[in-house]
Scaffold this active site. Structure first.
Site, mmCIF file in Angstrom:
data_model
loop_
_atom_site.group_PDB
_atom_site.id
_atom_site.type_symbol
_atom_site.label_atom_id
_atom_site.label_comp_id
_atom_site.label_asym_id
_atom_site.label_seq_id
_atom_site.Cartn_x
_atom_site.Cartn_y
_atom_site.Cartn_z
ATOM 1 N N SER A 47 -115.421 6.392 -20.384
ATOM 2 C CA SER A 47 -116.100 5.494 -19.577
ATOM 3 C C SER A 47 -116.606 4.446 -20.487
ATOM 4 O O SER A 47 -116.894 4.497 -21.654
ATOM 5 C CB SER A 47 -117.411 6.332 -19.067
ATOM 6 O OG SER A 47 -118.167 5.143 -18.314
ATOM 7 N N TYR A 49 -124.891 10.710 -19.697
ATOM 8 C CA TYR A 49 -123.462 10.524 -19.534
ATOM 9 C C TYR A 49 -122.994 9.593 -20.531
ATOM 10 O O TYR A 49 -121.761 10.046 -21.039
ATOM 11 C CB TYR A 49 -123.358 9.974 -17.968
ATOM 12 C CG TYR A 49 -121.980 9.809 -17.546
ATOM 13 C CD1 TYR A 49 -121.270 10.594 -17.142
ATOM 14 C CD2 TYR A 49 -121.338 8.372 -17.630
ATOM 15 C CE1 TYR A 49 -119.858 10.402 -16.733
ATOM 16 C CE2 TYR A 49 -120.370 7.772 -17.156
ATOM 17 C CZ TYR A 49 -119.481 9.033 -16.652
ATOM 18 O OH TYR A 49 -118.235 8.624 -16.111
ATOM 19 N N LYS A 101 -119.710 10.914 -22.984
ATOM 20 C CA LYS A 101 -118.491 9.693 -23.135
ATOM 21 C C LYS A 101 -118.203 9.322 -24.558
ATOM 22 O O LYS A 101 -116.753 9.215 -24.981
ATOM 23 C CB LYS A 101 -118.413 8.663 -22.247
ATOM 24 C CG LYS A 101 -118.270 9.230 -20.688
ATOM 25 C CD LYS A 101 -117.143 10.035 -20.396
ATOM 26 C CE LYS A 101 -117.181 10.597 -18.625
ATOM 27 N NZ LYS A 101 -116.024 11.475 -18.498
#
Length: 253
Positions: A144, A157, A161
């Site tokens: 991401s 998150y 990533k």
């Protein structure tokens, strides 16, 4: 799918593929003739996806991506059905929390890393030993843009990533020359997973992108098809950013 293409002779395992980005990738690979195993948590959603994609070429294995037993079963079922697993696409991911890292429950942080990073490593190990070590292939990790820069309120998150991007480089070095390992880092793609980032304000959200729109699953599907094709045979350890030009605006304003 009403008409199947000529078979390519290749097979892929795609995690988190009952909908969204994973489904878009499965659709792209099936469209070029690959046989595909898709995974996800919901049996009903997987069954519907198999029916849409074409049960002649697609199987499904339900389970949680971070469960080692499920990982082993997914690889074993792919090998049993197709006799090979040329491509692994680690797409399964989670983002269960919104808020600053200073207040993040560490149990939640562990869950994020188990699903977004450790599961990718586990499946890479499984496919390596089952097929790719002796026969070659390719791995694509769905990262991401959150892993490339600070991501306020989705920090766990983003950190996971970033770790996945580094894992991509580590595996690319270790698995060469038999297996190529690359990552894709999308910005906001219109999926159920990301809808909190654009729902009710899509026009406003899209205005931040020079190309004037948010991503769609087929954008990522096309990139994954490229990175698992002979056209990318001299590419490994790279992260392909799919951001509609968003980073062109960095520092503007």
């Amino acid at each position: 799918m009403t008409e199947l293409p000529e078979p390519s002779g290749r097979a892929a395992l795609i995690t988190g593929a009952s909908r969204g980005i994973g489904y878009g990738i499965a659709e792209a690979l099936v469209a070029r003739g690959d046989r595909v195993c898709i995974t996800g948590r919901g049996e009903d959603a997987l069954k519907e996806a198999v029916e849409r994609l074409g049960s002649e070429r697609v199987i499904a294995v339900a389970g949680k991506a971070h469960d080692p037993v499920h990982q082993a079963e997914a690889v074993e079922r792919t090998m049993a059905a197709f006799g090979r697993v040329d491509y692994l696409v680690n797409n399964a991911g989670t983002n269960p929390v919104f808020g600053p890292l200073a207040d993040l429950d560490l149990g939640v942080a562990r869950k994020v890393f188990e699903t977004n990073v450790i599961s990718a490593l586990g499946l890479a190990q499984q496919t390596w030993h089952a097929w790719q070590k002796d026969n070659g292939g390719a791995i694509v990790n769905i990262a991401s843009v959150a892993g490339l820069a600070p991501s306020p309120f989705i920090g766990a998150y983003g950190v996971s990533k970033a770790a996945l991007i580094n894992l991509t480089q580590q595996l690319a070095h270790e698995f060469a020359p038999r297996v190529r390992v690359n990552a894709i880092a999308p910005a906001v793609v219109k999926t159920k997973f990301a809808r909190a980032l654009y729902e009710g304000r899509e026009e406003e959200a899209a205005a931040a992108y020079p190309l004037g729109r948010l991503g769609v699953p087929s954008d990522v599907g096309g990139a994954a098809a490229f990175l698992t094709s002979g056209q990318s045979d001299w590419i490994t350890g790279q992260t392909l950013v799919l951001d509609g030009g968003m980073f062109l605006n960095a520092g503007v304003g």
